[in-house]
Scaffold this active site. Sequence first.
Site, PDB file in Angstrom:
ATOM      1  N   PHE A  11      -6.908  -7.155  -2.213  1.00 19.14           N
ATOM      2  CA  PHE A  11      -6.323  -8.258  -2.977  1.00 19.14           C
ATOM      3  C   PHE A  11      -5.499  -7.672  -4.119  1.00 19.14           C
ATOM      4  O   PHE A  11      -5.679  -7.983  -5.273  1.00 19.14           O
ATOM      5  CB  PHE A  11      -7.446  -9.186  -3.487  1.00 19.14           C
ATOM      6  CG  PHE A  11      -6.969 -10.570  -3.848  1.00 19.14           C
ATOM      7  CD1 PHE A  11      -6.241 -11.320  -2.942  1.00 19.14           C
ATOM      8  CD2 PHE A  11      -7.244 -11.117  -5.088  1.00 19.14           C
ATOM      9  CE1 PHE A  11      -5.794 -12.593  -3.266  1.00 19.14           C
ATOM     10  CE2 PHE A  11      -6.811 -12.388  -5.430  1.00 19.14           C
ATOM     11  CZ  PHE A  11      -6.088 -13.125  -4.523  1.00 19.14           C
ATOM     12  N   LYS A 128      -0.424   1.532   6.926  1.00 23.93           N
ATOM     13  CA  LYS A 128       0.178   2.446   7.924  1.00 23.93           C
ATOM     14  C   LYS A 128      -0.872   3.350   8.586  1.00 23.93           C
ATOM     15  O   LYS A 128      -0.654   3.843   9.688  1.00 23.93           O
ATOM     16  CB  LYS A 128       1.241   3.327   7.248  1.00 23.93           C
ATOM     17  CG  LYS A 128       2.462   2.539   6.791  1.00 23.93           C
ATOM     18  CD  LYS A 128       3.454   3.396   6.042  1.00 23.93           C
ATOM     19  CE  LYS A 128       3.163   3.469   4.568  1.00 23.93           C
ATOM     20  NZ  LYS A 128       3.356   2.253   3.782  1.00 23.93           N
ATOM     21  N   GLU A 152       2.972  -5.629  12.203  1.00 23.24           N
ATOM     22  CA  GLU A 152       4.413  -5.776  11.935  1.00 23.24           C
ATOM     23  C   GLU A 152       4.808  -5.200  10.581  1.00 23.24           C
ATOM     24  O   GLU A 152       5.800  -4.479  10.456  1.00 23.24           O
ATOM     25  CB  GLU A 152       4.807  -7.253  11.998  1.00 23.24           C
ATOM     26  CG  GLU A 152       6.294  -7.516  11.851  1.00 23.24           C
ATOM     27  CD  GLU A 152       7.084  -6.927  13.026  1.00 23.24           C
ATOM     28  OE1 GLU A 152       7.654  -5.837  12.839  1.00 23.24           O
ATOM     29  OE2 GLU A 152       7.120  -7.530  14.107  1.00 23.24           O
ATOM     30  N   VAL A 155       5.788  -1.236   9.410  1.00 21.95           N
ATOM     31  CA  VAL A 155       7.104  -0.594   9.583  1.00 21.95           C
ATOM     32  C   VAL A 155       8.170  -1.607   9.170  1.00 21.95           C
ATOM     33  O   VAL A 155       8.247  -2.698   9.743  1.00 21.95           O
ATOM     34  CB  VAL A 155       7.336  -0.176  11.059  1.00 21.95           C
ATOM     35  CG1 VAL A 155       8.712   0.443  11.240  1.00 21.95           C
ATOM     36  CG2 VAL A 155       6.249   0.793  11.521  1.00 21.95           C
ATOM     37  N   GLY A 209      11.326   0.216 -10.027  1.00 20.15           N
ATOM     38  CA  GLY A 209      10.172  -0.086  -9.183  1.00 20.15           C
ATOM     39  C   GLY A 209      10.377   0.229  -7.709  1.00 20.15           C
ATOM     40  O   GLY A 209       9.527  -0.064  -6.880  1.00 20.15           O
ATOM     41  N   GLU A 212       7.804   5.335  -6.455  1.00 17.45           N
ATOM     42  CA  GLU A 212       6.509   5.543  -7.106  1.00 17.45           C
ATOM     43  C   GLU A 212       6.663   6.595  -8.209  1.00 17.45           C
ATOM     44  O   GLU A 212       7.595   7.397  -8.182  1.00 17.45           O
ATOM     45  CB  GLU A 212       5.498   6.093  -6.090  1.00 17.45           C
ATOM     46  CG  GLU A 212       5.318   5.260  -4.853  1.00 17.45           C
ATOM     47  CD  GLU A 212       4.490   4.009  -5.109  1.00 17.45           C
ATOM     48  OE1 GLU A 212       3.716   4.001  -6.086  1.00 17.45           O
ATOM     49  OE2 GLU A 212       4.637   3.051  -4.339  1.00 17.45           O
ATOM     50  N   ASP A 223       6.214   9.328   4.301  1.00 15.23           N
ATOM     51  CA  ASP A 223       6.109   7.894   4.597  1.00 15.23           C
ATOM     52  C   ASP A 223       6.853   7.577   5.904  1.00 15.23           C
ATOM     53  O   ASP A 223       6.330   6.856   6.770  1.00 15.23           O
ATOM     54  CB  ASP A 223       6.709   7.107   3.416  1.00 15.23           C
ATOM     55  CG  ASP A 223       6.819   5.625   3.687  1.00 15.23           C
ATOM     56  OD1 ASP A 223       5.763   4.958   3.718  1.00 15.23           O
ATOM     57  OD2 ASP A 223       7.939   5.126   3.889  1.00 15.23           O
ATOM     58  N   LYS A 227       5.463   6.116   9.712  1.00 16.36           N
ATOM     59  CA  LYS A 227       6.059   4.989  10.452  1.00 16.36           C
ATOM     60  C   LYS A 227       6.562   5.453  11.818  1.00 16.36           C
ATOM     61  O   LYS A 227       6.483   4.719  12.812  1.00 16.36           O
ATOM     62  CB  LYS A 227       7.181   4.371   9.617  1.00 16.36           C
ATOM     63  CG  LYS A 227       6.636   3.694   8.355  1.00 16.36           C
ATOM     64  CD  LYS A 227       7.727   3.403   7.352  1.00 16.36           C
ATOM     65  CE  LYS A 227       7.168   2.718   6.113  1.00 16.36           C
ATOM     66  NZ  LYS A 227       8.155   2.654   5.012  1.00 16.36           N
ATOM     67  N   GLY A 327       8.613  -4.529  -0.336  1.00 20.16           N
ATOM     68  CA  GLY A 327       8.666  -5.724  -1.178  1.00 20.16           C
ATOM     69  C   GLY A 327       7.441  -6.577  -0.907  1.00 20.16           C
ATOM     70  O   GLY A 327       6.971  -6.653   0.219  1.00 20.16           O
TER      71      GLY A 327
END
Length: 344
Positions: A11, A128, A152, A155, A209, A212, A223, A227, A327
């Site tokens: 959360f 991931k 979904e 990626v 933003g 990181e 990363d 993916k 996002g």
Amino acid sequence: MQHIRLTLIGFGVVGQSFAELLANKHAYLKQRYSTWLTLVGVANARHGFIYRTDGLDLSLLLKFAREGRPLTEYHDVRHWNNAVDGLKDTVADILIEASPTNLRDAEPALSHIRTALSKRMHAVTANKGPGALAASELFTLAREHGVQFRMESSVMAGTPVISTIREGMAGAKITSLRAILNGTSNYILSAMASGRDYAEVLADAQAQGYAETDPTADVEGYDAVAKTMILAALVFNHPLRVEQVERQGITAITPEQVQAAIDAGMRIKLIASLRPAPGSDELIASVKPIALPLLTDPLARVDGAMNAISIQSDTLPEVTIIGPGAGRMETAQGLLADVLACTR
Ligand SMILES: NC(=O)c1ccc[n+]([C@@H]2O[C@H](COP(=O)([O-])OP(=O)(O)OC[C@H]3O[C@@H](n4cnc5c(N)ncnc54)[C@H](OP(=O)(O)O)[C@@H]3O)[C@@H](O)[C@H]2O)c1
């Protein structure tokens, strides 16, 4: 009207955005899909798992999160100290998994998803880890229990890549794919193409933003490798280990190289690529910077934090999808699409 009970683990940014989306779209989903989605369980690391058979009030949960109050302040709920115990003891139709990605062993998400599938709950995740490290095991477990495992959002966030390939392009034999799968590195490379310096752009991306505080996973390509591993397992049915993906990040790219590419009518992009090796069962997988011709390659023109994938197949020579790759709401949308796919 079908009534679907959801349990949400994690959360944080994505979990709360999913709850917000659920609250905002409740009436629309009822009207358009004849589906009533109720959140019955929610968990985080600090406060454990809470469950209410009649459903939890989304606005109240979001208010607690905004005010930094523990989930356990919710009255009239059952409580467990950790998510796996809560999942085991309760009933719901779909698990939404949004805990942090861990590319070493995919935990805690892997345990959450195994537990849910074994109880005949569908599982959808933005994480991931499970797709990169354990896709085959989890698909088998889902099949054995007659439920779905979907990812979904893992990626390109909510941009429909996995569903397009697996469902929209069903029957087409995918011969190769190439993709821009990391928004931060694409943002940096795009800004360098307009003459800016790597370090200055990275600082700017961090301030906005996009990047990181520790940008290693983005700019060194880890990363995108995760993916790529997910796509290898899902699209080619060929899971890869991390060392099977050739990896090179963007940190060594110089302004001179960027300018030389521009002078040649090209743009340097961090490209993830997957294609079967000729005459063998192996997959050739890489994530590395490549100069692409601006006029003829659609990926060369994808700028900023956008992501894109270009898919080649026997029946559709080239399909290119461009869209956001991260996002909070974009990721929540991917989770919602997966939830609705499970309800069909
Ligand atoms: N943000 C994006 O744009 C984006 C895009 C695509 C995919 N994703 C993926 O979505 C997932 C969630 O990202 P996020 O940005 O929401 O991360 P986040 O803000 O750090 O939230 C993670 C949540 O997981 C909870 N959690 C950690 N360990 C747990 C455990 N053992 N049991 C139950 N809950 C646990 C945390 O609890 P506490 O609140 O107590 O710390 C927190 O609520 C990640 O896997 C990420 O890679 C994110």
